[in-house]
Design an enzyme around this catalytic site. Structure first.
Site, short mmCIF file in Angstrom:
data_model
loop_
_atom_site.label_atom_id
_atom_site.label_comp_id
_atom_site.label_asym_id
_atom_site.label_seq_id
_atom_site.Cartn_x
_atom_site.Cartn_y
_atom_site.Cartn_z
CE LYS A 297 -0.34 -0.35 5.01
NZ LYS A 297 -1.15 -0.89 6.11
NE ARG B 179 -6.68 1.51 12.70
CZ ARG B 179 -5.56 1.50 11.98
NH1 ARG B 179 -4.85 2.61 11.86
NH2 ARG B 179 -5.15 0.41 11.38
CE1 TYR C 127 14.95 31.30 4.35
CE2 TYR C 127 15.05 28.91 4.03
CZ TYR C 127 14.88 30.20 3.52
OH TYR C 127 14.65 30.37 2.19
CG MET D 75 11.49 23.32 -0.99
SD MET D 75 10.52 24.41 -2.03
CE MET D 75 9.37 25.10 -0.87
C1 PLP Z 1 -0.30 -1.90 6.63
C2 PLP Z 1 -0.87 -3.14 7.18
C3 PLP Z 1 -0.03 -4.19 7.56
C4 PLP Z 1 1.47 -4.08 7.56
O1 PLP Z 1 1.92 -3.36 8.69
P1 PLP Z 1 3.48 -3.25 8.99
O2 PLP Z 1 3.52 -2.62 10.34
O3 PLP Z 1 4.04 -2.35 7.94
O4 PLP Z 1 4.03 -4.60 8.92
C5 PLP Z 1 -0.64 -5.36 7.99
N1 PLP Z 1 -1.97 -5.49 8.04
C6 PLP Z 1 -2.79 -4.50 7.68
C7 PLP Z 1 -4.26 -4.70 7.77
C8 PLP Z 1 -2.28 -3.29 7.26
O5 PLP Z 1 -3.10 -2.30 6.92
#
Ligand code: PLP
Length: 369
Positions: free
Chosen positions: A32, A130, A258, A312
């Protein structure tokens, strides 16, 4: 030139470390958020030995399919609309079902038995609060999905798996185990389980169940608070580099950058590195933040403190640790990679490696090692 170099061999190595930790489980490799900033196209070829990949949005699933990924894709927040559920069927994507609307879309529109969408990741809220059904809800949903012909994977997500001794871990494990046992007795003995992210995979080897879901560990960052990436034999999958474009000696009592935040205590040799928050280096770092100046002939790394405000497009570093005779103009500087590791930079920036990786910008040139 600023460069982000992605190292597919490191990702494959880290995947193999996961497989050593969880030899009995299938691996859903999390890609993701553009593969934690590494680029989905760059990492998929390194993940051919994973059993599936996990994404958070339907667009991400589509990208992976278009890139030719033909194994399991798990959509960890599931479909957001009934239309997306239909699209998931068309793209052969397996979805999480975490609340009633998704359950209704699934019951109204049952895919063929050979479809990947016919496998559902049923989300149980064990304490993260959640997403997910409560204990009664998960049992009711499992019954209805099973009756409609779906195959089920019970899943939940840890809130504190990075900290082995956090009391919520034992409670989440207990709730998950109890629910899985009950579902297997009451609904179907075939129901599978998936509990562990990267940290859970490292810390809770008794509870890997059928699928582990590693993310950050694949990219070479330690998922747990009491072990470094080196302790876990992980290799960094992203090198972030830039170059020195100017040199100066700043006089005692003169200030840099800065806000004139950093004031020289004595005459100080400095280098200007052409990189900044416009590339994804964090703007606020502590006084012990450092980068490595690389001697291109010996490959030796010299740690140099970051001094003054990160801007930047540029940062200033203290080069008093570098030998006087080294030619520095245009030298490469490593912001993270083998040294410093991204986990160190994350501490200096008061954040986590995940955020640093996700927020590198489009400006650095992308290379594949
Ligand atoms: C992102 C995610 C993971 C992976 O988490 P990590 O801490 O990066 O290993 C696993 N399960 C779900 C449902 C996630 O959204």
């Amino acid at each position: 030139m600023r460069t982000i170099t992605i190292k597919p061999k490191a990702i494959t190595h880290n995947l193999n470390q996961v497989k050593k930790l969880a030899p009995q489980s299938k691996v859903l490799a999390m890609v993701k958020s553009n593969a934690y900033g590494h680029g989905v196209a760059a990492v998929l070829p390194a993940l051919t030995q994973a059993d599936g990949i996990g994404v958070a949005t339907f667009a991400e699933a589509l990208e992976a399919r278009q890139l030719g990924w033909n194994k399991t894709i798990g959509l960890v927040e599931g479909a957001f609309t009934a239309d997306e559920w239909q699209q998931a069927i068309e793209q052969d994507v397996s979805c999480v079902i975490h609340h009633l609307p998704q359950l209704e879309w699934a019951l109204d529109n049952v895919p063929p038995a050979d479809s990947a969408t016919h496998v559902v990741w049923l989300k149980y809220n064990t304490g993260m609060n959640r997403l997910g059904f409560n204990a009664e809800g998960v049992m009711a949903a499992a019954k209805r999905l099973h009756e409609a012909g779906y195959k089920l994977i019970l899943t939940t997500h840890f809130a504190n798996a990075d900290n082995h001794d956090h009391p919520l871990n034992a409670l989440q494990i207990q709730r998950f185990t109890d629910a899985l046992t009950a579902l297997r007795e009451v609904v179907s003995a075939d129901i599978k389980g998936s509990l562990c992210n990267s940290a859970g995979t490292v810390n809770f080897s008794e509870y890997h169940y059928d699928w582990v879901r590693p993310g950050i560990i694949l990219y070479g960052s330690s998922p747990v608070i009491d072990k470094t990436a080196q302790d876990l034999d992980l290799q960094p999958a992203m090198d972030f580099s830039a170059q020195i474009i100017a040199l100066q000696t700043v006089k005692a009592n003169d200030a840099i950058g800065y806000g004139s935040r950093w004031v020289a205590q004595q005459d100080t040799k400095t280098a200007l590195v052409s990189v900044g928050y416009g590339d994804g280096y964090p703007r606020v770092v502590s006084d012990d933040a450092y980068v490595s100046v690389i001697d291109s002939t010996t490959n030796q790394r010299y740690p140099c403190a970051v001094i003054g405000r990160v801007a930047m497009d540029m940062i200033v570093i203290d080069i008093s640790t570098v030998p006087d005779d080294m030619a520095l103009l245009n030298s490469q500087v490593m912001l993270w990679g083998d040294t410093p590791r991204i986990d160190e930079v994350a501490v200096h920036a008061d954040t986590i490696s995940y955020e640093l990786l996700c927020r590198v910008t489009m400006r650095p040139k992308r290379l594949l090692a």
